[in-house]
Enzyme design. Structure first.
Site, mmCIF file in Angstrom:
data_model
loop_
_atom_site.group_PDB
_atom_site.id
_atom_site.type_symbol
_atom_site.label_atom_id
_atom_site.label_comp_id
_atom_site.label_asym_id
_atom_site.label_seq_id
_atom_site.Cartn_x
_atom_site.Cartn_y
_atom_site.Cartn_z
ATOM 1 N NE ARG A 268 34.600 22.534 61.500
ATOM 2 C CZ ARG A 268 35.478 22.078 61.827
ATOM 3 N NH1 ARG A 268 36.796 22.153 61.165
ATOM 4 N NH2 ARG A 268 35.364 21.252 62.868
ATOM 5 C CG PHE A 406 25.058 20.547 63.004
ATOM 6 C CD1 PHE A 406 24.751 19.286 63.762
ATOM 7 C CD2 PHE A 406 24.105 21.057 62.270
ATOM 8 C CE1 PHE A 406 23.811 18.878 63.536
ATOM 9 C CE2 PHE A 406 22.822 20.185 62.111
ATOM 10 C CZ PHE A 406 22.590 19.065 62.805
ATOM 11 C CD GLU A 407 29.618 19.578 59.833
ATOM 12 O OE1 GLU A 407 30.585 18.795 59.945
ATOM 13 O OE2 GLU A 407 28.748 19.152 59.131
ATOM 14 N N GLY A 408 31.402 20.975 64.869
ATOM 15 C CA GLY A 408 32.438 21.304 65.827
ATOM 16 C C GLY A 408 31.895 22.569 66.498
#
Length: 598
Positions: A268, A406-408
């Protein structure tokens, strides 16, 4: 490498809500060391000379170019800064990793490829691999000889990763695991050599495996035709009685969630850096176009509404830099205490990074939504040409959209922000509840809420203090109503998160500007001051709106009227002349033809 900040103690994650930091305690781009600047220059030259000339080839799926560029990045040391020296890496700080990500973001297609390889494709082994696994894979990943990928998502379980359907069973002789299932949306899948794959052993124990492309029973599906980041490879992977040696279990059996969530958290902050780099690049394109495009007898850069857009884009880039590097500086400070020679050094490292899970989610959400705004306004400045593929605005617009997934997803990350804060408050790690109680007592005792602040940006510092009080007040009102059940009130949790995000953004900008003013003088800091004031103005509007939203949801009648009166008192401030501030910012950016602070 030396620590990234001058701070003497580690700052607890999330503590910015309760404590005021001093400018000397935060890391900013002005604190880059000579080494940071040199590797930034290397990454910039690599992006300009190697990536940009090959964009069209990668956009048309010539992934031989992508592999060659990863190899070149490996040769330059751009892919190994987080890999220990004993395994062929450079073992540098997280600021260095972010600086590289920032510059490589000039083309999102390759930035995605590089990020997938160096981050989620490599770091699981760095942090969780056995010595044997590290020796086997890390030197080749560092050099770009092999390409890494990460296979977590499935068609039925994107954000809900623990609900995966992929299964693993140990063979009768115990020599290998047999994996079955399908993974979706796997970055680099079309040409990667090594995959971190998650599956449930016996349908229960969520576990990670290191799976090589050549293993029997492993195959790749067809390339996805994506709206954006077309220069990256995205395919499903198919596990059909795939045979994985027992020695390729990564980490502990049944503890795959520890790998999955920690690696996403690490990703993140780098995504935040990439979004900032992408925004700066898009702004520079917009300025260049606005300075040469004529309408009604003059260049469009002379029009007030265009200048306002350019000023907003520059202001947001500045705030983004401030947030990202402040967070990573705190992380590096915590990591400087890790004993790298200890057997549990990787676990210590992950604990230090996890401390800033709240801040990492903040910069992921804020920066991904910020770059969306910037690329959208870039299309607007280009006008009709912004809608045409031949111009950079169109591709940047499409490419930016994935960052909120992306990334959660940003929805998941908003719940992480408020959820982690409440979890730490309930466990006593963060004195949030006492702070809320103290504020509630204070606001009910009368209107004397002013704090004496002197020196540069005194009013701005007071505004940040007011924003924190608003955030605590709204969170307090919500927790009083719902208590532990607040976790189920997603709209309220989201609104709390939005307030927390803006508070962190405001304070990061103010602290950086104070630091610049102290080092260079207030006159030299004129543009950072203008950017900070303009941003604080719009951030306070968002904070007040979210506080009002929360209070209206948790109170009614006389209580509602009382709480709204307190809200107005806490939010009261004299407005800035934001038109003049943005004119000042735009003028400097147009003069220089690019993002600038001086």
């Amino acid at each position: 490498m030396s620590t990234a900040t001058d701070a003497k103690t580690t700052v607890p994650g999330g503590s910015f809500l309760l404590e005021s930091a001093a400018p000397a305690e935060v890391f900013t781009p002005e604190d880059f060391t000579e080494q940071h600047q040199l590797i930034g220059q290397t990454a910039e030259e690599f992006a300009q000379n190697e990536i940009v000339p090959n964009i069209e080839k990668m956009e048309h799926k010539d992934f031989s170019v992508s592999r060659a560029l990863l190899k070149k990045a490996g040769e330059l040391g751009l892919s190994s800064v987080e890999i220990p020296e004993i395994y062929g890496g450079l073992e540098m700080d997280k600021v260095t990793a972010a600086v590289i990500a920032d510059h490589i973001a000039k083309y999102a297609g390759f930035a995605t490829t590089w990020g997938g390889h160096t981050g989620i494709g490599t770091l699981p082994i760095v942090y969780f691999g056995t010595d044997e696994q590290k020796k086997k894979y890390l030197p080749r990943l560092a050099a770009g000889e092999i390409v890494g990928a990460y296979a977590l998502s499935e068609a039925s379980s994107g954000s809900d990763a623990l609900n995966c359907r992929a299964r693993a069973a140990l063979s009768a002789d115990g020599s290998h695991y047999v994996l079955n299932g399908e993974k979706m949306w796997i970055t680099n899948a079309g040409f990667a050599d090594l995959f971190t794959v998650f599956a449930k052993i016996d349908g229960e124990k969520f576990t990670a495996f290191l799976v090589e492309r050549t293993f029997a029973g492993f195959s790749i599906g067809t390339e996805e035709h994506k709206m954006g980041i077309r220069g990256s490879s995205t395919c499903p992977i198919i596990l059909n009685d795939c045979q994985v040696p027992a020695g390729n279990v990564l980490g502990e059996i049944g503890r795959g969630h520890v790998i999955a969530f920690n690696i996403l958290n690490v990703g993140r902050f780098k995504l935040g850096a990439m979004c900032v780099g992408g925004a700066r690049s898009s702004l520079n394109n917009a300025v260049a176009y606005a300075k040469q495009r004529k309408a009604f007898g003059k260049v469009i850069a002379d029009f007030g509404l265009v200048r306002e857009k350019l000023a907003n884009m520059a202001m947001l880039t500045y705030v983004g830099e401030s947030m990202v590097y402040r967070t990573i500086g705190m992380m590096d400070e915590a990591l400087s205490a890790v004993d790298k020679s200890a057997s549990d050094a990787p676990a210590q490292t992950l604990k230090a990074i996890e401390e800033y899970a709240i801040e990492c989610s903040i910069i992921k959400v804020w920066a991904s939504e910020m770059v969306d705004y910037v690329v959208d306004e870039t299309v607007q400045i280009y006008g009709g040409y912004g809608f045409v593929e031949e111009y950079p605005a169109e591709r940047a617009y499409r490419d930016a959209r994935i960052n909120r997934i992306f990334e959660g997803t940003n929805e998941i990350n908003r719940l992480i922000i408020s959820g982690f804060l409440l979890k730490r408050a309930m466990s006593g790690q963060l004195a949030l509840m006492p702070a809320i109680k103290q504020l509630m007592d204070e606001v009910l005792s009368g209107p004397s809420l002013g704090e004496e602040v002197e020196g540069p940006l005194a009013e701005e510092q007071k505004l940040v203090a007011s924003a924190k009080k608003l955030g605590l007040f709204a969170a307090g009102a919500a927790t009083q109503k719902y208590m532990h059940a607040i976790q189920d009130q997603q709209e309220i949790m989201g609104a709390i998160a939005d307030m927390v995000i803006e508070i962190f953004a405001m304070e990061s900008a103010v602290l950086r500007t104070l630091k610049i003013a102290a080092a260079q003088g207030e006159a030299a800091a004129a543009i950072p001051i203008a950017m900070t004031r303009a941003y604080l103005s719009q951030a306070m509007e968002k904070i007040e709106a979210n506080a009002r939203k929360i209070i209206a949801a948790v109170a009614e009648g006389d209580l509602l009227r009382t709480q709204l009166a307190i809200l107005r008192r806490l939010a009261k401030h004299d407005p800035y002349n934001t038109i003049e501030l943005r004119q000042q910012i735009a003028q400097k950016v147009i003069e220089r033809g690019k993002y600038t602070l001086a």
